[in-house]
Design a protein around this motif. Structure first.
Motif, mmCIF file in Angstrom:
data_model
loop_
_atom_site.group_PDB
_atom_site.id
_atom_site.type_symbol
_atom_site.label_atom_id
_atom_site.label_comp_id
_atom_site.label_asym_id
_atom_site.label_seq_id
_atom_site.Cartn_x
_atom_site.Cartn_y
_atom_site.Cartn_z
ATOM 1 N N ASP A 52 -4.643 2.098 4.071
ATOM 2 C CA ASP A 52 -4.472 0.886 3.273
ATOM 3 C C ASP A 52 -3.270 0.086 3.741
ATOM 4 O O ASP A 52 -2.580 0.447 4.715
ATOM 5 N N GLU A 53 -3.007 -1.006 3.044
ATOM 6 C CA GLU A 53 -1.944 -1.918 3.447
ATOM 7 C C GLU A 53 -0.553 -1.299 3.303
ATOM 8 O O GLU A 53 0.412 -1.819 3.860
ATOM 9 N N ARG A 54 -0.452 -0.180 2.591
ATOM 10 C CA ARG A 54 0.827 0.515 2.431
ATOM 11 C C ARG A 54 0.953 1.725 3.356
ATOM 12 O O ARG A 54 1.899 2.486 3.263
ATOM 13 N N VAL A 92 -7.898 -3.920 2.451
ATOM 14 C CA VAL A 92 -7.859 -4.015 3.911
ATOM 15 C C VAL A 92 -9.231 -4.340 4.494
ATOM 16 O O VAL A 92 -9.330 -5.026 5.514
#
Length: 313
Positions: A52-54, A92
């Protein structure tokens, strides 16, 4: 991605399967065989893994009417749906656009009714209301440890698309008592991993109920049984401990998603306490997401694989 990376080679050598892995490497390609095109066209779901974006790794499931998975060319897979907004990989994948870079994902198409499965790894970009994936790796896996199940649509009331899909609980950092019971009785889950370069993979894990041990609300353990000697999952963990689990709610359509960090346990004395285990994997949970009514599919009671070892007492 045509060969093994250094993490996979390290695990193969430590496990004593370097020669077998060398022979198995010929089964890894980057094109979809004709027989697999037909197989994918019949499937109502595909499991997907990614980051994911993290930077957290998750595994999830995409569902659609058979035919939503198509192969317009030997190196390309089209997925005719997008993740639900609540899905941990939604941001995402739905936000990926041509020209902005492709998102590495791992996929596994699995047909429990026939115990067939196929793994595909590649790079996805949003294409209208779906995804287009350029494939880097394509391989078939053996049917070991797959529990046989038949699928059917959810009852009309449960499949009402006018009702919003909701999380049954807010994201948390540990398992609730109910989620612990789900894992203790699970016979199947899917694991997503990624290499140190970000190349993603999704794989299946199965066994008799009880093969997943809940050591605490934030720590799981399961045996690593004999497989195809490639060690794609453990090879990724050798380089990058981030991992994600997806546990399907076969009877309810609920999706249980976990993300965290995994490590391989090689200690022979500890491994020997688990029948059939060649290694153990321990998974530390950092986030939990449970989504109710995430899937319209419902499945029959399982016929357990004859390859499943007994669970530890």
């Amino acid at each position: 991605m045509g060969g093994y990376h250094r993490g996979e080679i390290a695990v193969q050598e430590r496990a004593g399967f370097a020669r077998q892995a060398g022979h198995a490497r010929g089964a890894i390609g980057n094109t979809v065989p004709d027989v697999a095109v037909a197989f994918l066209a019949e499937q109502p779901h595909v499991v997907v893994g990614g980051t994911d974006e993290r930077g957290r790794v998750w595994a999830t499931q995409l569902t659609g009417e058979p035919g939503f998975l198509t192969v317009p060319g030997p190196h390309t897979l089209n997925i005719g749906v997008l993740p639900l907004p609540e899905d941990p990989l939604a941001a995402v994948l739905t936000g990926s656009r041509a020209g902005r870079g492709r998102v590495p994902i791992g996929m596994i198409g699995i047909e429990p009714a026939t115990r067939r499965r196929m793994r595909m790894n590649g790079r996805a970009v949003r294409d209208g209301d779906g995804l287009r994936v350029e494939l880097d790796q394509v391989l078939s896996n053996c049917p070991k440890y797959i529990q046989k199940r038949e699928h059917h649509p959810a009852p009309a009331a449960a499949a009402d698309t006018s009702a919003p899909v909701t999380r049954t609980a807010a994201d948390s950092t540990e398992l609730s008592p109910g989620q612990q019971r789900t894992l203790r009785t699970a016979d199947t889950f899917f694991i997503a991993t990624a290499s140190d370069r970000g190349d993603a993979d999704a794989s299946h894990r199965g066994g008799n109920p009880g093969f997943v041990q809940v050591l605490s609300p934030r720590l799981l353990r399961w045996p690593d049984y004999a497989g195809n000697a490639m060690f794609l999952t453990l090879g990724n963990l050798e380089l990058n401990p981030a991992a994600g689990l997806f546990v399907p709610g076969w009877e309810t359509g609920t999706s249980l998603h976990l993300t965290g960090f995994a490590r391989t346990v090689w200690d022979e004395e500890r491994v020997a306490r688990h029948p059939g285990a060649q290694r153990l994997v321990e998974f530390e949970i950092t986030a939990v997401r449970e989504i109710a009514a995430a899937s319209p599919l419902r499945w029959s009671a399982p016929a357990f694989s004859r390859f499943n070892p007994p669970t530890a007492g």
